[in-house]
Scaffold this active site. Structure first.
Site, short mmCIF file in Angstrom:
data_model
loop_
_atom_site.label_atom_id
_atom_site.label_comp_id
_atom_site.label_asym_id
_atom_site.label_seq_id
_atom_site.Cartn_x
_atom_site.Cartn_y
_atom_site.Cartn_z
N VAL A 37 -5.22 3.58 0.30
CA VAL A 37 -4.52 3.47 1.84
C VAL A 37 -3.74 4.82 1.62
O VAL A 37 -3.10 5.26 0.91
CB VAL A 37 -3.28 2.47 1.53
CG1 VAL A 37 -2.41 2.27 2.69
CG2 VAL A 37 -4.21 0.90 1.41
N CYS A 133 -7.48 -5.37 -4.52
CA CYS A 133 -6.02 -5.01 -4.32
C CYS A 133 -5.15 -6.17 -4.79
O CYS A 133 -5.07 -7.28 -4.31
CB CYS A 133 -5.84 -4.68 -2.75
SG CYS A 133 -4.11 -4.05 -2.49
N ARG A 256 -6.90 8.65 -7.88
CA ARG A 256 -6.00 9.57 -8.00
C ARG A 256 -6.35 10.84 -8.25
O ARG A 256 -6.01 12.00 -7.71
CB ARG A 256 -5.13 9.00 -9.11
CG ARG A 256 -4.28 8.12 -8.57
CD ARG A 256 -3.29 7.61 -9.87
NE ARG A 256 -4.14 7.09 -10.90
CZ ARG A 256 -4.12 7.26 -12.37
NH1 ARG A 256 -2.63 7.60 -12.73
NH2 ARG A 256 -4.64 6.57 -13.26
#
Length: 394
Positions: A37, A133, A256
């Site tokens: 997101v 999620c 990440r």
């Protein structure tokens, strides 16, 4: 004719002609940008591809946002833009993303999923359903990891999409409480006909600070015949061989690692952080992304590198920036550079008065095409009627 009147605009509005965007044909031995997101928007996706990513997922987009959207070709950016209200919620660049962009959909049921998927399927290379999620917004709406506890619903969504779409369908899940539960789930999901499955090697109650459980993925990869994409604590291309050896997975997904250092996909290793930032901003400005999104990604890069204290004034300068021009200036991309490279597109990720003009033009083109076909049909019918009234020769 219409094409002559509008030049190349009508042709450019349909980059696939009578066909569709090329699909994903192979999920094995791939390095993949994860759906994030605010992260996996067009600028980061393009930079990941530049550095060697094989597939790039969009950020999760909820089905209701897609329902009733407006699809427009952006002739200045050469992108396909999907509008809802006065904003672009999805933008893809066919020239660089064709065959490699996977649209991730958040949905609680098969009806809403199919309606949304059919709106975008022609312009993407695959559709992925978010079943991992754990955030409250997703779970409370019956989406994301809520589907892990409703396998019948999850399977219905996937079966419906597989049956009705002409592109691959996949899903992304998390580990369940026991190996037996996880095995039962992924086997049922595989039986729906999906092309691949991505597994985030954490449980639903765990977050990024918790170590990923690579070892728990091995029983799943051994049991499945479809490709398995491992996600969780995969930070650079150098991790690919290691995660394959431990898990038996076919491909790896970076989240990440790619957000903090997009050059993580490069076979040549990481570039200096400032180069990562400048390359990101260069693409972001050229594809007309929103300043808020640019700032979010740059701040995440700086925070990951621990460049936030007083000895690194660029962090506070980035935080204080009010627009893209100021943000670029922080990293040496001065005013002259910015005005040379910025794109005043037809419809950026913000309110644009030209959207109304372009919508009117698109509607006008469509009406002219319909009228043209109608006239041609009436002409053909007239010829048939005239022919039928001719006296017969005995």
């Amino acid at each position: 004719g219409i094409n002559a009147e509008y030049g190349s605009l009508w042709h450019d509005m349909e980059p696939w002609g009578d066909g569709r965007c090329p699909i994903v044909h192979e999920y094995r031995n791939k390095m993949v940008l994860a759906p994030m997101v605010r992260g996996s928007l067009l600028p980061l996706r393009l930079l990941a591809l530049h550095h060697g990513a094989d597939l790039v997922y969009t950020d999760e987009i909820v089905d209701k946002k897609v329902h009733g959207c407006v699809r427009l070709w952006n002739p200045e950016l050469k992108t396909v833009d999907f509008w809802k209200g006065d904003r672009v919620f999805f933008r893809t660049e066919p020239e660089r993303e064709a065959g490699r962009v996977v649209f991730q959909l958040g949905t609680p049921d098969s009806v809403g999923a199919l309606r949304a998927a059919q709106e975008v399927a022609r312009d993407v290379s695959a559709i992925d359903i978010n079943m991992g999620c754990p955030k409250h917004f997703s779970v409370s709406g019956g989406m994301g990891s809520a589907l892990l506890r409703k396998p019948e619903v999850a399977c219905d969504i996937l079966k419906t999409l597989v049956r009705n779409l002409d592109c691959p369908v996949t899903c992304k899940v998390r580990l369940l409480g026991s190996t037996a539960e996880s095995l039962d789930l992924v086997r049922r999901l595989e039986a729906t006909g999906i092309a691949a499955i991505a597994v985030h090697c954490r449980f639903t109650h765990e977050r990024d600070r918790d170590p990923a459980h690579w070892e728990d993925l091995r029983p799943l990869t051994s049991a499945l015949s479809i490709p398995v994409i491992a996600n969780g604590d995969v930070f650079t291309r150098a991790d690919l061989d290691r995660v394959k050896a431990v898990t038996g997975c076919d491909s790896a997904m970076l989240a990440r690692g790619a957000l903090h250092r997009p050059s993580a996909f490069s076979a040549n290793g990481l570039v200096p952080l400032d180069d990562d930032i400048k390359q990101y901003l260069d693409i972001a400005v050229k594809v007309d992304s929103h300043h808020k999104n640019q700032k979010y990604v740059v701040e995440r890069m700086l925070k990951a590198a621990k460049r936030t204290d007083n000895s690194h004034p660029e962090f506070q300068a980035a935080v204080r920036s009010k627009n893209s021009e100021q943000l670029c200036g922080v990293f040496g991309l001065d005013q002259e550079w910015y005005h040379q490279h910025k794109c005043g597109s037809w419809g950026g990720a913000r309110r644009e008065p030209m959207f109304e003009d372009f919508s009117t033009l698109a509607a006008d083109i469509k009406k002219k095409m319909v009228d043209k076909r109608k006239l041609e049909q009436e002409g053909a019918e007239g010829e048939e009627e005239s022919s039928s009234k001719k006296p017969r020769e005995d």
